[in-house]
Design an enzyme around this catalytic site. Structure first.
Site, mmCIF file in Angstrom:
data_model
loop_
_atom_site.group_PDB
_atom_site.id
_atom_site.type_symbol
_atom_site.label_atom_id
_atom_site.label_comp_id
_atom_site.label_asym_id
_atom_site.label_seq_id
_atom_site.Cartn_x
_atom_site.Cartn_y
_atom_site.Cartn_z
ATOM 1 N N GLN A 109 8.067 -5.779 -7.518
ATOM 2 C CA GLN A 109 8.432 -5.984 -6.120
ATOM 3 C C GLN A 109 9.897 -5.601 -5.892
ATOM 4 O O GLN A 109 10.236 -4.978 -4.886
ATOM 5 C CB GLN A 109 8.202 -7.448 -5.724
ATOM 6 N N VAL A 138 9.124 -4.256 3.269
ATOM 7 C CA VAL A 138 8.911 -4.690 1.886
ATOM 8 C C VAL A 138 9.502 -6.084 1.717
ATOM 9 O O VAL A 138 10.692 -6.293 1.962
ATOM 10 C CB VAL A 138 9.579 -3.726 0.883
ATOM 11 N N HIS A 146 1.842 -10.414 -2.660
ATOM 12 C CA HIS A 146 1.276 -9.680 -3.788
ATOM 13 C C HIS A 146 1.593 -10.382 -5.105
ATOM 14 O O HIS A 146 0.826 -10.279 -6.063
ATOM 15 C CB HIS A 146 1.820 -8.248 -3.812
ATOM 16 N N GLU A 196 0.946 -4.101 9.515
ATOM 17 C CA GLU A 196 0.309 -3.503 8.343
ATOM 18 C C GLU A 196 -1.206 -3.729 8.422
ATOM 19 O O GLU A 196 -1.696 -4.773 7.984
ATOM 20 C CB GLU A 196 0.857 -4.100 7.043
ATOM 21 N N HIS A 199 -3.044 -4.677 4.978
ATOM 22 C CA HIS A 199 -2.668 -5.827 4.156
ATOM 23 C C HIS A 199 -3.503 -7.050 4.548
ATOM 24 O O HIS A 199 -3.353 -7.590 5.649
ATOM 25 C CB HIS A 199 -1.178 -6.121 4.327
#
Length: 225
Positions: A109, A138, A146, A196, A199
């Protein structure tokens, strides 16, 4: 007005400008430092409803058991049955999908964030602004779903299904399997992330249904409990 007074006024203006720049840098550090105003995410609502975002980090004691998918991606083993059920039913509607991204380590990440920051710096932005833009897309390490193993980035299998067809099907059906569109287009001010459509986050069928019916993002749903 004397020359001394003029020079004094010019010096005063320069000091004011310098102070403003310093305050801008300091405020940028405070606001955009991912560890500022950070709390450990609560697990009081269950593992499936842990809220990780820009103000809630993954607790140090949090653990997950990962399971590898057919394409090599990994996710929390507890979401695999629901994910498989969703994919099977999607194929009945001639929609073929795959997991493009699943679990990520803290180090991965950080690498992704660093690459995005470097991209914006290459466009001429100073570090503070580059990081500000990057964090819209991000999540900082320890604040990414994640890293929980509960989030998946889904795309269409391009041999049969476009991304847009996959996103449309997911938008209409994912909640039936316990998954929510984590960063909807109309909730960006609440999620602090850009839209997104790929996602998806597992929250469980009951919570996903309630969120679908109430048009809640995860932040709003947790606040309502």
């Amino acid at each position: 007005i004397t020359i001394v007074e003029v020079r004094t006024m010019c010096l005063f203006k320069k000091l004011i400008i310098l102070l403003g720049v310093l305050l801008l840098i300091l405020s940028g550090y405070i606001v955009f430092n991912p560890h500022t105003f950070m709390n450990d995410a609560s697990i009081n609502n269950g593992w499936n409803l842990i809220l990780v975002d820009h103000t809630n980090r993954i607790p140090a004691h949090y653990q997950t058991t990962l399971q590898k998918l057919n394409n090599g991606k990994e996710v929390d083993s507890r979401i695999v049955p629901s994910l498989s059920e969703m994919f099977i039913d999607a194929r009945k509607d001639n929609v073929y999908m795959q997991v493009n991204e699943g679990y990520r380590s803290k180090e991965m990440q950080q690498k992704i964030l660093d690459e995005r920051v470097a991209h914006y710096k290459s466009k001429g932005l100073i570090t503070i602004l580059a990081k500000r833009y990057a964090l819209n897309y991000v999540a900082a390490p320890l604040t990414s779903e994640h890293e929980l193993g509960l989030a998946v980035d889904l795309i269409g299998d391009h041999r049969y299904t476009t991304n847009q067809s996959a996103y449309h099907w997911l938008h209409e059906n994912a909640y039936k399997y316990g998954f929510i569109e984590r960063y909807p287009i109309d909730k960006t001010t609440m999620t602090n992330m850009k839209y997104e459509p790929w996602h998806y986050r597992y929250v469980g069928k009951k919570a996903a249904l309630n969120m679908h019916q109430s048009n809640y993002c995860l932040e709003e749903y947790i606040d309502s409990l």
